[in-house]
Design an enzyme around this catalytic site. Structure first.
Site, PDB file in Angstrom:
ATOM      1  N   GLU A   1       3.770   8.130 -62.199  1.00  0.00           N
ATOM      2  CA  GLU A   1       4.956   7.322 -61.873  1.00  0.00           C
ATOM      3  C   GLU A   1       6.246   8.133 -61.791  1.00  0.00           C
ATOM      4  O   GLU A   1       7.224   7.817 -62.473  1.00  0.00           O
ATOM      5  CB  GLU A   1       5.065   6.182 -62.895  1.00  0.00           C
ATOM      6  CG  GLU A   1       3.801   5.330 -62.934  1.00  0.00           C
ATOM      7  CD  GLU A   1       3.727   4.373 -64.115  1.00  0.00           C
ATOM      8  OE1 GLU A   1       4.649   4.358 -64.941  1.00  0.00           O
ATOM      9  OE2 GLU A   1       2.727   3.645 -64.212  1.00  0.00           O
TER      10      GLU A   1
ATOM     11  N   GLU B   1      -5.434   1.107 -61.209  1.00  0.00           N
ATOM     12  CA  GLU B   1      -5.101   0.231 -62.349  1.00  0.00           C
ATOM     13  C   GLU B   1      -5.076  -1.232 -61.921  1.00  0.00           C
ATOM     14  O   GLU B   1      -4.197  -1.998 -62.330  1.00  0.00           O
ATOM     15  CB  GLU B   1      -3.748   0.639 -62.949  1.00  0.00           C
ATOM     16  CG  GLU B   1      -3.697   2.090 -63.397  1.00  0.00           C
ATOM     17  CD  GLU B   1      -2.423   2.477 -64.142  1.00  0.00           C
ATOM     18  OE1 GLU B   1      -1.646   1.583 -64.540  1.00  0.00           O
ATOM     19  OE2 GLU B   1      -2.205   3.695 -64.320  1.00  0.00           O
TER      20      GLU B   1
HETATM   21  O1  9MR Z   1      -2.051  -0.463 -70.801  1.00  0.00           O
HETATM   22  C1  9MR Z   1      -1.191   0.464 -71.431  1.00  0.00           C
HETATM   23  C2  9MR Z   1      -0.583  -0.168 -72.661  1.00  0.00           C
HETATM   24  O2  9MR Z   1      -1.584  -0.408 -73.633  1.00  0.00           O
HETATM   25  C3  9MR Z   1       0.509   0.739 -73.219  1.00  0.00           C
HETATM   26  O3  9MR Z   1       1.157   0.080 -74.285  1.00  0.00           O
HETATM   27  C4  9MR Z   1       1.490   1.081 -72.123  1.00  0.00           C
HETATM   28  C5  9MR Z   1       2.565   2.022 -72.639  1.00  0.00           C
HETATM   29  O4  9MR Z   1       3.606   2.114 -71.780  1.00  0.00           O
HETATM   30  O5  9MR Z   1       0.828   1.705 -71.053  1.00  0.00           O
HETATM   31  C6  9MR Z   1      -0.103   0.857 -70.444  1.00  0.00           C
HETATM   32  O6  9MR Z   1      -0.712   1.493 -69.346  1.00  0.00           O
HETATM   33  C7  9MR Z   1       0.156   1.865 -68.263  1.00  0.00           C
HETATM   34  C8  9MR Z   1      -0.434   3.100 -67.630  1.00  0.00           C
HETATM   35  O7  9MR Z   1      -0.592   4.102 -68.589  1.00  0.00           O
HETATM   36  C9  9MR Z   1       0.431   3.597 -66.487  1.00  0.00           C
HETATM   37  N1  9MR Z   1       0.664   2.548 -65.524  1.00  0.00           N
HETATM   38  C10 9MR Z   1       1.138   1.294 -66.033  1.00  0.00           C
HETATM   39  C11 9MR Z   1       0.218   0.803 -67.157  1.00  0.00           C
HETATM   40  C12 9MR Z   1       0.683  -0.544 -67.671  1.00  0.00           C
HETATM   41  O8  9MR Z   1       1.949  -0.417 -68.253  1.00  0.00           O
END
Ligand code: 9MR
Length: 382
Positions: free
Chosen positions: A174, A290
């Protein structure tokens, strides 16, 4: 028919024994086959089996803590051919102190994947979230030179640890703003690793470090909100084109797809198709990384619209050989990240809270089976 049936009393003991043995063997064979069938369903009855016939990896994010739940681990192993740690490989969890790496949770997921013949997709090496306090709350401000050393050694260590076990990495996660400019982050410009204001140079450097640590790993830039043609996806495309031209080790682009049921509009799907095609035309892989489709409730109408969304996204991936993996962000509504951040929404994944298959699951399985065998294997030009 002229077979004389021998009266039972005339069958001698020996024959009775061998008949019994035959029947016993037959029963145990039938039972064994039934057992095997129960453990190993027909390929067309699982997402991973049906997808394999189309040279597609069917992936999901997974969490180490959930592996101890029998239904979680059995569904994960049966249905998916690719596993991506949802949080365990991120900078904070895996590198909690300057000189401490904690690989235990991520290693457990990698071991699980290996035991079930699943590929592992690593997530992620460079991101502005889930950073440890020693990076974000340092008493003395970082200098770009120090931060450069920290990131170089982090990437070398983590990629080196998983060399040969993680086939692909989200190297940078990102990095762009919605308007296509670089996001302001600790790695880019606050203070950055030395390339503040130099566009995608930070991303290039991270890719080069990762490539040096494992030259066989496939390296991705993963982006959110860059699925359809827009300013962000244009920036991703411009970066990709430039990297390909200059031989920067980029293998592909990850598109996230955290969407709602409204995503499934003809013009949107057409725009997505064109975005995927222009990236593929560069010789790059495109992975859907995702996917989840959040809903305001789980009534039948919403579940059916959700199923249509999943089916149409999968269809776009299937139509493009460069789309090598279709991955959802978790697989059961029991462990989805959505309700925690978007109150009032959820029900986003293909299995419900009790691991029952939802219409979305059935629609994907049907789509995969109808495509079965019609896709050529992607040949990277890089
Ligand atoms: O699903 C993930 C969640 O458990 C975490 O708390 C979060 C932290 O920011 O990240 C989530 O996963 C993200 C992924 O790593 C990158 N793309 C967006 C996802 C959803 O926020």
């Amino acid at each position: 028919m002229g077979f004389a049936v021998q009266p039972a009393r005339r069958i001698n003991a020996r024959m009775r024994l061998s008949l019994c043995a035959l029947v016993c063997v037959l029963i145990s064979l039938i039972a064994g086959a039934a057992d095997a069938a129960a453990q190993k369903p027909d390929a067309t009855e699982t997402l991973r089996g049906a997808a394999q016939k189309s040279n597609l990896l069917m992936g999901t994010a997974a969490g180490a803590d959930s592996l101890s739940e029998p239904l979680y681990s059995s569904t994960l192993a049966a249905q998916y051919s690719q596993l991506e740690p949802e949080n365990e490989m991120k900078f904070g969890p895996i590198h909690p102190e300057p000189t401490t790496y904690d690989y235990a949770a991520a290693d457990a997921l990698v071991a699980f994947a290996q035991a079930h013949a699943m590929r592992v997709r690593g997530h992620n090496l460079v991101w502005q979230e889930q950073l440890p306090g020693w990076i974000t709350h340092r008493l003395l401000p970082w200098t770009p030179a120090d931060l450069n050393r920290v990131l170089a050694s982090h990437i070398a260590n983590v990629v080196g640890h998983y060399k040969g076990r993680v086939y692909a990495w989200d190297v940078v996660n990102e990095p762009f703003n919605d308007d296509g400019t670089m996001r302001s982050t600790v790695w880019y410009n606050s203070p950055g690793i030395g390339f503040a204001g130099q566009g995608t140079r930070t991303i290039e450097q991270a890719l080069r470090w990762a490539h040096a640590a494992d030259p066989t790993a496939r390296l991705f830039v993963n982006e959110i909100g860059a699925e359809v043609l827009n300013r962000k996806s244009n920036a991703v495309y411009a970066m990709a084109k430039d990297f390909v031209k200059r031989g920067v080790p980029l293998s592909g682009i990850g598109l996230e797809f955290h969407v709602g049921p409204g995503f499934d509009q003809l013009d949107n799907l057409d725009s997505l198709n064109r975005n995927v095609r222009r990236l593929a035309a560069l010789g790059l892989e495109v992975q859907f990384t995702e996917v989840d489709v959040r809903l305001p409730n789980n009534n039948a109408a919403n579940l059916s619209v959700q199923a249509q969304n999943y089916k149409d996204l999968l269809n776009i991936c299937l139509q493009q050989p460069a789309c090598t993996a279709f991955q959802t962000w978790g697989f059961t509504d029991k462990h989805s990240w959505i309700p925690a951040i978007d109150h009032g929404h959820g029900w986003a994944l293909p299995f419900d809270q009790n691991y029952r298959k939802k219409p979305a699951y059935l629609a994907m399985l049907k789509k995969l089976n109808s495509h079965s065998g019609t896709r050529v294997r992607f040949q990277s030009s890089r």
